[in-house]
Scaffold this motif. Sequence first.
Motif, mmCIF file in Angstrom:
data_model
loop_
_atom_site.group_PDB
_atom_site.id
_atom_site.type_symbol
_atom_site.label_atom_id
_atom_site.label_comp_id
_atom_site.label_asym_id
_atom_site.label_seq_id
_atom_site.Cartn_x
_atom_site.Cartn_y
_atom_site.Cartn_z
ATOM 1 N N UNK A 208 31.808 -15.239 4.127
ATOM 2 C CA UNK A 208 32.357 -13.931 3.792
ATOM 3 C C UNK A 208 33.861 -13.834 4.079
ATOM 4 N N UNK A 209 34.583 -14.837 3.625
ATOM 5 C CA UNK A 209 36.050 -14.781 3.772
ATOM 6 C C UNK A 209 36.658 -14.732 2.385
ATOM 7 N N UNK A 210 37.520 -15.700 2.079
ATOM 8 C CA UNK A 210 38.192 -15.671 0.782
ATOM 9 C C UNK A 210 37.264 -15.979 -0.376
ATOM 10 N N UNK A 211 36.100 -16.572 -0.092
ATOM 11 C CA UNK A 211 35.167 -16.894 -1.174
ATOM 12 C C UNK A 211 34.592 -15.637 -1.809
ATOM 13 N N UNK A 212 34.567 -14.548 -1.059
ATOM 14 C CA UNK A 212 33.948 -13.315 -1.532
ATOM 15 C C UNK A 212 35.036 -12.297 -1.875
ATOM 16 N N UNK A 213 34.960 -11.737 -3.055
ATOM 17 C CA UNK A 213 35.887 -10.675 -3.439
ATOM 18 C C UNK A 213 35.077 -9.506 -3.979
ATOM 19 N N UNK A 214 35.569 -8.306 -3.773
ATOM 20 C CA UNK A 214 34.844 -7.131 -4.221
ATOM 21 C C UNK A 214 33.817 -6.675 -3.210
ATOM 22 N N UNK A 215 33.077 -5.615 -3.566
ATOM 23 C CA UNK A 215 32.075 -5.069 -2.657
ATOM 24 C C UNK A 215 30.752 -5.826 -2.742
ATOM 25 N N UNK A 216 30.462 -6.356 -3.911
ATOM 26 C CA UNK A 216 29.214 -7.091 -4.091
ATOM 27 C C UNK A 216 29.509 -8.564 -4.313
ATOM 28 N N UNK A 217 28.574 -9.406 -3.914
ATOM 29 C CA UNK A 217 28.788 -10.837 -4.081
ATOM 30 C C UNK A 217 27.471 -11.513 -4.486
ATOM 31 N N UNK A 218 27.626 -12.618 -5.180
ATOM 32 C CA UNK A 218 26.483 -13.438 -5.587
ATOM 33 C C UNK A 218 26.994 -14.852 -5.777
ATOM 34 N N UNK A 235 22.764 -16.570 -2.604
ATOM 35 C CA UNK A 235 23.193 -15.612 -1.588
ATOM 36 C C UNK A 235 23.764 -14.395 -2.309
ATOM 37 N N UNK A 236 23.081 -13.276 -2.187
ATOM 38 C CA UNK A 236 23.491 -12.069 -2.904
ATOM 39 C C UNK A 236 23.451 -10.887 -1.949
ATOM 40 N N UNK A 237 24.489 -10.043 -1.996
ATOM 41 C CA UNK A 237 24.496 -8.889 -1.110
ATOM 42 C C UNK A 237 25.710 -8.002 -1.327
ATOM 43 N N UNK A 238 26.008 -7.192 -0.291
ATOM 44 C CA UNK A 238 27.135 -6.250 -0.356
ATOM 45 C C UNK A 238 27.961 -6.375 0.921
ATOM 46 N N UNK A 239 29.257 -6.109 0.771
ATOM 47 C CA UNK A 239 30.158 -6.038 1.912
ATOM 48 C C UNK A 239 30.423 -4.569 2.233
ATOM 49 N N UNK A 240 30.221 -4.187 3.488
ATOM 50 C CA UNK A 240 30.538 -2.826 3.937
ATOM 51 C C UNK A 240 31.948 -2.832 4.503
ATOM 52 N N UNK A 249 30.904 -5.603 7.803
ATOM 53 C CA UNK A 249 29.503 -6.033 7.841
ATOM 54 C C UNK A 249 29.109 -6.562 6.455
ATOM 55 N N UNK A 250 28.252 -7.584 6.458
ATOM 56 C CA UNK A 250 27.683 -8.122 5.201
ATOM 57 C C UNK A 250 26.166 -8.046 5.301
ATOM 58 N N UNK A 251 25.565 -7.391 4.329
ATOM 59 C CA UNK A 251 24.105 -7.283 4.263
ATOM 60 C C UNK A 251 23.657 -7.960 2.963
ATOM 61 N N UNK A 252 22.752 -8.916 3.069
ATOM 62 C CA UNK A 252 22.376 -9.638 1.861
ATOM 63 C C UNK A 252 21.017 -10.302 1.932
ATOM 64 N N UNK A 253 20.711 -11.010 0.866
ATOM 65 C CA UNK A 253 19.423 -11.672 0.710
ATOM 66 C C UNK A 253 19.678 -13.119 0.318
ATOM 67 N N UNK A 254 18.964 -14.021 0.948
ATOM 68 C CA UNK A 254 19.007 -15.440 0.591
ATOM 69 C C UNK A 254 17.679 -15.804 -0.059
#
Length: 642
Positions: A208-218, A235-240, A249-254
């Motif tokens: 959850x660093x530079x690899x993730x952009x925006x509020x949602x990630x997949x 790996x799919x989820x949302x960044x709070x 915080x990152x909440x997601x599903x693997x």
Amino acid sequence: MRNKEDPNRKNIENQIKILSESVELSNDAIVTTSLDGIITSWNKGAELIYGYPAKEVLGMPMAILDPPILVGETKELNELIEFEEQINNYETLRLRKDGKLINVSLTLSPILDDSEKLIAVLIIARDITKSKMAEEKLMKSEELYRIVTEQTGQIIYNYNLIADKCSWAGAIEEVTGYSFEEFRILGKYIWITKIFPLEEPGIIIKPFTKRISGDRFSEELKFKRKDGTFIYIENRGVLLKDDYGHPYKAVGVIKNITDLKNALDKIEESETKYRSFVQNFHGIVFQFDENFAPVFLDGAVEGITGYREKDLTSRDGWREIIYPADLTLVLKEEEKVQNFSSSGYVNIEYRIKHLDGSIRWINEILQKIYRVNGKHVLYQSTLYDITERKETEKFLVNIETARKKEIHHRIKNNLQIISSLLDLQAEKFDNRKFIEDSEVKEAFRESQDRVISMALIHEELHKGGKIDTLNFSQYIEELANNLFFTYRPGNACITFDKDIEKDIFFDMDTAIPLGIIVNELFSNSLKYAFKGRNKGEIIIRLSGGGKTGGNIDSIEGRKNEDCNGSIFILSVSDNGVGIPEDIDIENPNSLGLQLVVSLVDQLDGELELKRNKGTEFTVRFAVPESNNTESAESLLQLADND
């Protein structure tokens, strides 16, 4: 004189007063007991929690608060405090005055005198019933959450980016091979020791660093299971994020997507093979639904038809370019496939009209297939351009036709040469002053006629469009006309009548012996039937007598009993003087009749002689269906169509 107050004493008294007031105002139950468990003090908090006013419990044993299932617990705790400095946060149950059980958290402390001797026990109790109920609900909720998440086959995580801590739930063991406890201990280190990018599975990633952009990630990653094997995960989820847009915080599903990934790889591999196949496939593939409406079309469509795919994807798009003369054949074959009780196919060859106006030959393999338990019907068609092959076949047919015609022409010429040689030889005998009607000269003439009858067959084959079969109806008329012109008596009025069914075709094996039979019988009538008469009539009849298996039992009983063909009847009759009674048709003396009997036998036929008012020879014979068809007709039709 007043004594001055001791300031230290005054200060102590104030502190005691403040402490006493604090104890009374506390919401916690603050109670003191003697060493034998008798209540010696009872504050307002104790009254609120336990429901007893002070006046009712002072001097009473503290054990009155023990519920029936915990009888003696207070005594045990008092005895335990003798050996412990303090007992903190001891959770237990207590019985209120109204009979209700409550959850309390107890803290027990010893009360010592100046000599450090235990003289009493201080008990502070806090009502934790509500928090306990909330905890139980939370535990039940968490248990339900754990069960649900495990059933999904996925792992759910909650990563606190500020504290750098991660909690897990779900089907952990199923996906990773680790137990829940092992996974919990690993915590955040899962991300840097077990999870890798697809491209570089040996490189550690920081979550959850530079690899993730925006509020949602997949993203798709690789996970190293406990047994060392790798699986594909999604790996799919949302960044709070906080008010400043910083993620906390990152909440997601693997999810394990290995099977899906492998399936997609196989599909991609299949698609690659299919694209390679289509690129090198020089035909067209059609697929139709149960109503014969196209649902799929691919292949060398423009190369074969000149049209684009979209021009042919309607129900009648393809049919519109089928050569009109061949459309009935195609529809008939489609109906045949539709009526198949199970899967099957037909092979059709027909023509189409190319966009540029040219005619192309198509070979279509049309089959019926099933899907979903055989309930839904599909039709599949593979088409190839066979124009080049057809043109080659046409060329070969033309060559074969020309070759056979040339053979017939040469045979006819050779037979005419033989006829001329026989004629020359007959004249040679005549020049040597042999008797004019000598048997030798007559034999030459008869042989010459037989040769001419065979030459005429080859001439007809050479002139006609057929190369293996002869229109015997036309031939027999020409043969009879030639014989009539050759043998007709000078002063006699002989007429010739014909009753010949049109367009009866025979192959060479039937035509040549039958032609010689006609030659013998017709020439015999001309030579012998009207001696001493000025007029007469000869009739030749030829007709089909029906299929084998009819009423002509004598033919069926012969060698052709297994023949599936047609019966034919040939008769040559005259109203002349009649054939002598001493001639036995079964055992004739003359060479001509012997030849007729032999040739009838060669045809597996039957010869009948009638002597009423002249002479009538009737030949009945059967021709197998395979011999009565035009063997080269299909190839010739191919050439004619083009």
